[in-house]
Design an enzyme around this catalytic site. Structure first.
Site, PDB file in Angstrom:
ATOM      1  N   TYR A  47      26.019  58.077  34.676  1.00 36.46           N
ATOM      2  CA  TYR A  47      25.781  56.867  34.207  1.00 36.46           C
ATOM      3  C   TYR A  47      24.772  55.755  34.761  1.00 36.46           C
ATOM      4  CZ  TYR A  47      30.393  57.577  32.185  1.00 36.46           C
ATOM      5  OH  TYR A  47      31.628  58.388  31.415  1.00 36.46           O
ATOM      6  N   HIS A 105      32.757  65.970  35.317  1.00 34.70           N
ATOM      7  CA  HIS A 105      32.250  65.331  34.021  1.00 34.70           C
ATOM      8  C   HIS A 105      32.120  66.174  32.954  1.00 34.70           C
ATOM      9  CE1 HIS A 105      29.799  61.531  32.785  1.00 34.70           C
ATOM     10  NE2 HIS A 105      30.537  62.052  31.730  1.00 34.70           N
TER      11      HIS A 105
END
Length: 273
Positions: A47, A105
């Site tokens: 991110y 992830h």
């Protein structure tokens, strides 16, 4: 805020997602969420906002023990040494001594899953993460993770909203008492515009988005992490905690299409596996 206990940690059922909030512009957004009462913050190395999240946490004045912080390792770092390097970098950026949850992830096609999970377990054993989990794993991957490797997963994070069924996954996880964390719980904004959800909302004095979140939180073992950049939307999402759906509402939502997946990058696994 209702909590879910899993693998020695307590996770607030309504969290705050930070996907697509790169850079330090994320800091005031997280500061706003913390000021409103959010205590579950979800970030990731990919991110590119862990520095901003760390700065917001450092200045929030919230006791560390009252916070649940999740971060994740990207799929290009799923080798044991790389997992540790990614974790070290994330922890430094977050300005924390430990995180509450460290997750894979996305799976990688060439990952050595037992080795990856062993590396993550080592971080847990060292007290640097309180728990471990995985995101975007298929059912066969999860069966290997839990039944063969016997990894102590605290939760599984996947896309989940009123337009995508995760019934098979929930049927698998619930007997094992492993919660599901729903990302993109508002279907990337689509839930807010859905006429069926809007009609249900009118009945309860709520918005369509609040109904979508309430539907998720109405389910046993489900956690939701909506993102919201503006304070008004952050506050509105918290309002979903007060919405109580009835059987008529649940039937109407059950009748919505349940095959709409909006997050499926080129490196995603085959979901029907």
């Amino acid at each position: 805020m209702e909590m879910i206990d899993t693998q020695g940690i307590r996770i607030p059922r309504l969290g705050f997602g930070t996907f697509r909030m790169p850079g330090m512009g994320c800091q005031p957004v997280v500061e706003s969420a913390l000021a409103l009462g959010y205590r579950h913050i979800d970030t990731a190395a990919m991110y590119e906002n862990e520095d901003a999240v760390g700065a917001a946490l450092a200045g929030a004045g919230v006791a560390r023990g009252d916070l649940h912080i999740t971060t994740k390792v990207w799929h290009d770092s799923l080798q044991p040494d790389a997992v540790h390097r990614s974790f070290d970098t994330s922890l430094k950026r977050l300005r924390l001594d430990y995180v509450d949850l460290f997750m894979v992830h996305w799976p990688s096609r060439d990952m050595d899953l037992p080795a990856v999970l062993e590396a993550m377990q080592k971080l847990k054993d060292e007290g640097r993460t309180r728990a471990i989990g995985v995101c975007n794993f298929t059912l066969p991957m999860l069966k290997t993770t839990l039944d063969d490797v016997r990894a102590p997963l605290a939760c599984v994070q996947v896309e989940y909203h009123p337009f995508l069924s995760q019934a098979r996954l929930l049927d698998f996880l619930r007997p094992k008492q492993i919660p599901l964390v729903a990302y993109a719980p508002l279907a990337q904004g689509r839930a807010a515009k859905d006429p069926v959800l809007a009609r249900i909302g009118e009945k309860h004095g709520a918005t369509a988005a609040q109904v979508a979140l309430a539907w998720l939180l109405d389910q046993d073992g489900v956690i939701a992490i909506p993102k919201a950049q503006h304070k008004e939307s952050q506050q509105s999402n918290l309002g979903a905690l007060k919405v109580r759906l009835d059987d008529e509402d649940r039937r109407a939502i059950a009748a919505l299409p349940k095959d709409q997946r909006y997050v499926s990058p080129p490196f995603a696994p085959k979901w029907d596996a």
